[in-house]
Each structure stands twice: as C-alpha cells, then as structure tokens.
Design a protein around this motif. Structure first.
Motif, PDB file in Angstrom:
ATOM      1  N   PRO A  74       0.852  -1.200   0.000  1.00 49.81           N
ATOM      2  CA  PRO A  74       0.000   0.000   0.000  1.00 49.81           C
ATOM      3  C   PRO A  74       0.887   1.249   0.000  1.00 49.81           C
ATOM      4  O   PRO A  74       1.989   1.235   0.553  1.00 49.81           O
ATOM      5  CB  PRO A  74      -0.776  -0.107   1.318  1.00 49.81           C
ATOM      6  CG  PRO A  74      -0.644  -1.523   1.750  1.00 49.81           C
ATOM      7  CD  PRO A  74       0.644  -2.027   1.182  1.00 49.81           C
ATOM      8  N   PRO A  75       0.419   2.323  -0.607  1.00 54.21           N
ATOM      9  CA  PRO A  75       1.227   3.552  -0.594  1.00 54.21           C
ATOM     10  C   PRO A  75       1.311   4.140   0.811  1.00 54.21           C
ATOM     11  O   PRO A  75       0.399   3.956   1.630  1.00 54.21           O
ATOM     12  CB  PRO A  75       0.482   4.491  -1.543  1.00 54.21           C
ATOM     13  CG  PRO A  75      -0.900   3.943  -1.620  1.00 54.21           C
ATOM     14  CD  PRO A  75      -0.831   2.478  -1.318  1.00 54.21           C
ATOM     15  N   ARG A 111       2.330  11.908   3.075  1.00 54.01           N
ATOM     16  CA  ARG A 111       2.748  12.450   1.772  1.00 54.01           C
ATOM     17  C   ARG A 111       4.184  12.960   1.790  1.00 54.01           C
ATOM     18  O   ARG A 111       4.911  12.802   0.816  1.00 54.01           O
ATOM     19  CB  ARG A 111       1.810  13.582   1.322  1.00 54.01           C
ATOM     20  CG  ARG A 111       0.350  13.199   1.150  1.00 54.01           C
ATOM     21  CD  ARG A 111       0.031  11.960   0.309  1.00 54.01           C
ATOM     22  NE  ARG A 111       0.702  11.866  -0.965  1.00 54.01           N
ATOM     23  CZ  ARG A 111       1.041  10.717  -1.552  1.00 54.01           C
ATOM     24  NH1 ARG A 111       0.784   9.572  -0.986  1.00 54.01           N
ATOM     25  NH2 ARG A 111       1.645  10.701  -2.712  1.00 54.01           N
ATOM     26  N   LYS A 112       4.588  13.575   2.894  1.00 51.74           N
ATOM     27  CA  LYS A 112       5.958  14.090   2.979  1.00 51.74           C
ATOM     28  C   LYS A 112       6.964  12.939   2.898  1.00 51.74           C
ATOM     29  O   LYS A 112       7.936  13.001   2.146  1.00 51.74           O
ATOM     30  CB  LYS A 112       6.144  14.879   4.275  1.00 51.74           C
ATOM     31  CG  LYS A 112       7.519  15.480   4.416  1.00 51.74           C
ATOM     32  CD  LYS A 112       7.683  16.272   5.705  1.00 51.74           C
ATOM     33  CE  LYS A 112       9.105  16.785   5.798  1.00 51.74           C
ATOM     34  NZ  LYS A 112       9.468  17.158   7.137  1.00 51.74           N
ATOM     35  N   LYS A 113       6.722  11.879   3.678  1.00 51.12           N
ATOM     36  CA  LYS A 113       7.614  10.716   3.663  1.00 51.12           C
ATOM     37  C   LYS A 113       7.586  10.040   2.292  1.00 51.12           C
ATOM     38  O   LYS A 113       8.624   9.618   1.777  1.00 51.12           O
ATOM     39  CB  LYS A 113       7.215   9.704   4.742  1.00 51.12           C
ATOM     40  CG  LYS A 113       7.679  10.069   6.118  1.00 51.12           C
ATOM     41  CD  LYS A 113       9.153   9.818   6.222  1.00 51.12           C
ATOM     42  CE  LYS A 113       9.649   9.999   7.633  1.00 51.12           C
ATOM     43  NZ  LYS A 113      11.098  10.013   7.711  1.00 51.12           N
ATOM     44  N   ALA A 114       6.398   9.919   1.711  1.00 53.48           N
ATOM     45  CA  ALA A 114       6.278   9.290   0.391  1.00 53.48           C
ATOM     46  C   ALA A 114       7.106  10.048  -0.643  1.00 53.48           C
ATOM     47  O   ALA A 114       7.794   9.436  -1.467  1.00 53.48           O
ATOM     48  CB  ALA A 114       4.814   9.231  -0.031  1.00 53.48           C
ATOM     49  N   THR A 115       7.070  11.378  -0.580  1.00 54.36           N
ATOM     50  CA  THR A 115       7.848  12.205  -1.505  1.00 54.36           C
ATOM     51  C   THR A 115       9.342  12.019  -1.273  1.00 54.36           C
ATOM     52  O   THR A 115      10.116  11.892  -2.230  1.00 54.36           O
ATOM     53  CB  THR A 115       7.455  13.692  -1.348  1.00 54.36           C
ATOM     54  OG1 THR A 115       6.057  13.829  -1.616  1.00 54.36           O
ATOM     55  CG2 THR A 115       8.256  14.585  -2.275  1.00 54.36           C
ATOM     56  N   GLU A 116       9.752  11.962  -0.014  1.00 54.06           N
ATOM     57  CA  GLU A 116      11.168  11.737   0.314  1.00 54.06           C
ATOM     58  C   GLU A 116      11.649  10.387  -0.212  1.00 54.06           C
ATOM     59  O   GLU A 116      12.739  10.285  -0.780  1.00 54.06           O
ATOM     60  CB  GLU A 116      11.384  11.807   1.830  1.00 54.06           C
ATOM     61  CG  GLU A 116      11.239  13.187   2.419  1.00 54.06           C
ATOM     62  CD  GLU A 116      11.253  13.175   3.954  1.00 54.06           C
ATOM     63  OE1 GLU A 116      11.563  12.117   4.567  1.00 54.06           O
ATOM     64  OE2 GLU A 116      10.945  14.230   4.546  1.00 54.06           O
ATOM     65  N   PHE A 117      10.839   9.352  -0.023  1.00 52.50           N
ATOM     66  CA  PHE A 117      11.228   8.023  -0.482  1.00 52.50           C
ATOM     67  C   PHE A 117      11.268   7.947  -2.003  1.00 52.50           C
ATOM     68  O   PHE A 117      12.138   7.279  -2.567  1.00 52.50           O
ATOM     69  CB  PHE A 117      10.306   6.945   0.090  1.00 52.50           C
ATOM     70  CG  PHE A 117      10.733   6.483   1.461  1.00 52.50           C
ATOM     71  CD1 PHE A 117      11.838   5.661   1.622  1.00 52.50           C
ATOM     72  CD2 PHE A 117      10.035   6.884   2.585  1.00 52.50           C
ATOM     73  CE1 PHE A 117      12.238   5.235   2.879  1.00 52.50           C
ATOM     74  CE2 PHE A 117      10.425   6.472   3.846  1.00 52.50           C
ATOM     75  CZ  PHE A 117      11.531   5.639   4.000  1.00 52.50           C
ATOM     76  N   GLU A 118      10.356   8.623  -2.678  1.00 52.57           N
ATOM     77  CA  GLU A 118      10.380   8.618  -4.140  1.00 52.57           C
ATOM     78  C   GLU A 118      11.644   9.305  -4.658  1.00 52.57           C
ATOM     79  O   GLU A 118      12.277   8.840  -5.605  1.00 52.57           O
ATOM     80  CB  GLU A 118       9.127   9.287  -4.707  1.00 52.57           C
ATOM     81  CG  GLU A 118       9.075   9.344  -6.221  1.00 52.57           C
ATOM     82  CD  GLU A 118       9.173   7.980  -6.914  1.00 52.57           C
ATOM     83  OE1 GLU A 118       9.476   7.977  -8.121  1.00 52.57           O
ATOM     84  OE2 GLU A 118       8.966   6.929  -6.282  1.00 52.57           O
ATOM     85  N   LYS A 119      12.030  10.406  -4.024  1.00 56.85           N
ATOM     86  CA  LYS A 119      13.264  11.099  -4.403  1.00 56.85           C
ATOM     87  C   LYS A 119      14.470  10.180  -4.177  1.00 56.85           C
ATOM     88  O   LYS A 119      15.355  10.078  -5.033  1.00 56.85           O
ATOM     89  CB  LYS A 119      13.403  12.384  -3.584  1.00 56.85           C
ATOM     90  CG  LYS A 119      14.640  13.179  -3.902  1.00 56.85           C
ATOM     91  CD  LYS A 119      14.740  14.430  -3.040  1.00 56.85           C
ATOM     92  CE  LYS A 119      16.063  15.119  -3.296  1.00 56.85           C
ATOM     93  NZ  LYS A 119      16.387  16.115  -2.287  1.00 56.85           N
ATOM     94  N   LEU A 120      14.498   9.504  -3.036  1.00 59.82           N
ATOM     95  CA  LEU A 120      15.599   8.596  -2.726  1.00 59.82           C
ATOM     96  C   LEU A 120      15.610   7.406  -3.691  1.00 59.82           C
ATOM     97  O   LEU A 120      16.673   6.974  -4.138  1.00 59.82           O
ATOM     98  CB  LEU A 120      15.493   8.108  -1.277  1.00 59.82           C
ATOM     99  CG  LEU A 120      16.581   7.139  -0.800  1.00 59.82           C
ATOM    100  CD1 LEU A 120      17.981   7.741  -0.946  1.00 59.82           C
ATOM    101  CD2 LEU A 120      16.317   6.723   0.638  1.00 59.82           C
ATOM    102  N   GLU A 147       3.757   0.267  10.704  1.00 59.00           N
ATOM    103  CA  GLU A 147       3.020   1.168  11.598  1.00 59.00           C
ATOM    104  C   GLU A 147       1.666   1.557  10.986  1.00 59.00           C
ATOM    105  O   GLU A 147       0.660   1.630  11.678  1.00 59.00           O
ATOM    106  CB  GLU A 147       3.832   2.426  11.884  1.00 59.00           C
ATOM    107  CG  GLU A 147       5.027   2.189  12.775  1.00 59.00           C
ATOM    108  CD  GLU A 147       5.937   3.414  12.879  1.00 59.00           C
ATOM    109  OE1 GLU A 147       5.505   4.539  12.526  1.00 59.00           O
ATOM    110  OE2 GLU A 147       7.092   3.240  13.306  1.00 59.00           O
ATOM    111  N   GLN A 148       1.655   1.771   9.708  1.00 63.31           N
ATOM    112  CA  GLN A 148       0.450   2.217   9.007  1.00 63.31           C
ATOM    113  C   GLN A 148      -0.569   1.088   8.826  1.00 63.31           C
ATOM    114  O   GLN A 148      -1.774   1.322   8.944  1.00 63.31           O
ATOM    115  CB  GLN A 148       0.876   2.757   7.634  1.00 63.31           C
ATOM    116  CG  GLN A 148      -0.248   3.170   6.726  1.00 63.31           C
ATOM    117  CD  GLN A 148       0.289   3.633   5.385  1.00 63.31           C
ATOM    118  OE1 GLN A 148       1.046   4.584   5.306  1.00 63.31           O
ATOM    119  NE2 GLN A 148      -0.109   2.941   4.319  1.00 63.31           N
ATOM    120  N   GLU A 149      -0.124  -0.116   8.534  1.00 59.95           N
ATOM    121  CA  GLU A 149      -1.021  -1.202   8.116  1.00 59.95           C
ATOM    122  C   GLU A 149      -1.169  -2.340   9.119  1.00 59.95           C
ATOM    123  O   GLU A 149      -2.023  -3.204   8.937  1.00 59.95           O
ATOM    124  CB  GLU A 149      -0.522  -1.802   6.792  1.00 59.95           C
ATOM    125  CG  GLU A 149      -0.396  -0.813   5.653  1.00 59.95           C
ATOM    126  CD  GLU A 149      -1.732  -0.296   5.166  1.00 59.95           C
ATOM    127  OE1 GLU A 149      -2.722  -1.049   5.189  1.00 59.95           O
ATOM    128  OE2 GLU A 149      -1.780   0.877   4.746  1.00 59.95           O
TER     129      GLU A 149
END
Length: 194
Positions: free
Chosen positions: A92-93, A97-106, A134-136
C-alpha cells in the motif's frame, strides 16, 4: 567418426539463465533488483523460450547491517527472505505524503547509481517497511490471511524474529556475546508469539 556420436534435436536442449536477483534493477526498483523485477525476468525467460531460471540465494543475510552482508551465501535463515527484495510497488502507498515524496526522491537517486549502494538501500528499505508496518499492522494482524500464514510459519518465524531483535538490541549477530537468550528456549515461544 563424428557420425557415431549421439545427436540432439534443438527441441531437446534445455536453455536457461542464472542471475542474482539484486542485479535485476529496473526503472521501478528501489536501488536494487526486487521480487517485482524477478517476475519480469520470469516473463522474459518464458518469452524467449528458456526453460530454467536459476537465482542466487534470496535469504536474509543481515548480520552487521553493512556492505559485508551483501554476500548471498551467508544467510541467517533458510526460510526468511531478505528484506532488500521487497517490492514496494506491491505494498500500500505511504499515507504520509511528505515521507512518500522523500522516499520517491531517494528511490530515483539510488536507481541512478552505477552500482548498488547496499547499506543505503537496506537502511531505506527497513525504514520504509517499518513505516508500512506502523500504518497497516492493525488491519493486517487482524486478518484471517495473516493468522493462517502465521500459524503455518510460526515454527521458524518466532525464533527468527527473536534472533533479529536480539541481534539489533545487542549490536552483534554473535549470540555467544549476548548477555542472555544465547540458546533458543521453547518455553519463550508463547510469550514471544503474543
């Protein structure tokens, strides 16, 4: 006399490929080839008429959390798969959103490297997997699918989980250096399972 040698028809030949999964890095990978890339390789092997795909071991080799763990023949479990092969595209995504953006950049940065940065990839993948947990976890741990899987895998999973936690807690995989729990105690299984 060459005519006395047995001959083979081309249809009798078995052709295949041997490859380490980590080398299957694709545009969608996270700095290393993963199980999603392995699926693509299986499809390619079938498309090209090959009959065999052999991969190097894919078991967890996490001992020091350094590049020296990259040797695929030094596994800590014959059952546990290496977390580096987790295909984030199948999870799952991240809702953050901030963490998701950081991980996509990485992800893009790690994929652009000419070689795999084993430590950065594995640190990032572990962090990502913890965030997904933690999320799921509440939903997954309550599911019948998870309960059935855990029941089927408990025999190896519980000692493996304890070993992994103690390795990280004590900073060494050498259990003889741990102050306690140096030997698996079956009496601990129930409390660890809970």
């Amino acid at each position: 006399d060459l005519h006395s040698f047995p001959t083979r028809r081309s249809s009798d030949l078995v052709v295949g490929t041997a490859i380490p999964v980590f080398s299957l890095r694709s545009e969608g990978s996270f700095g290393v080839g993963d199980f999603g890339d392995l699926k693509k390789m299986v499809d390619w092997v079938a498309l090209t008429g090959q009959r065999i795909l052999q991969v190097l071991p894919i078991n967890d080799t996490t001992i020091t959390r350094t590049w020296s763990d990259s040797y695929p023949y030094s596994s800590i479990s014959i059952f546990a798969l290496h977390p580096q092969y987790a295909d984030f595209r199948q999870l799952p995504p991240l809702k953050d959103r901030k963490k998701a953006t950081e991980f996509e950049k990485l992800r893009k940065e790690l994929n652009a490297l000419p070689q795999i940065d084993y430590e950065r990839v594995n640190n990032a993948k572990n962090e990502y997997l913890h965030l997904i947990f933690e999320q799921e976890s509440k939903k997954v741990l309550a599911s019948e699918e998870y309960k059935q899987w855990f029941k089927e895998e408990e025999q190896w999973l519980v000692p493996y989980a304890q070993y992994s936690v103690l390795r990280d807690t004590y900073g060494t995989a050498n259990y003889s250096e741990w102050p306690d729990h140096n030997v698996w105690n079956e009496d601990d299984r129930k409390s660890l399972t809970n």
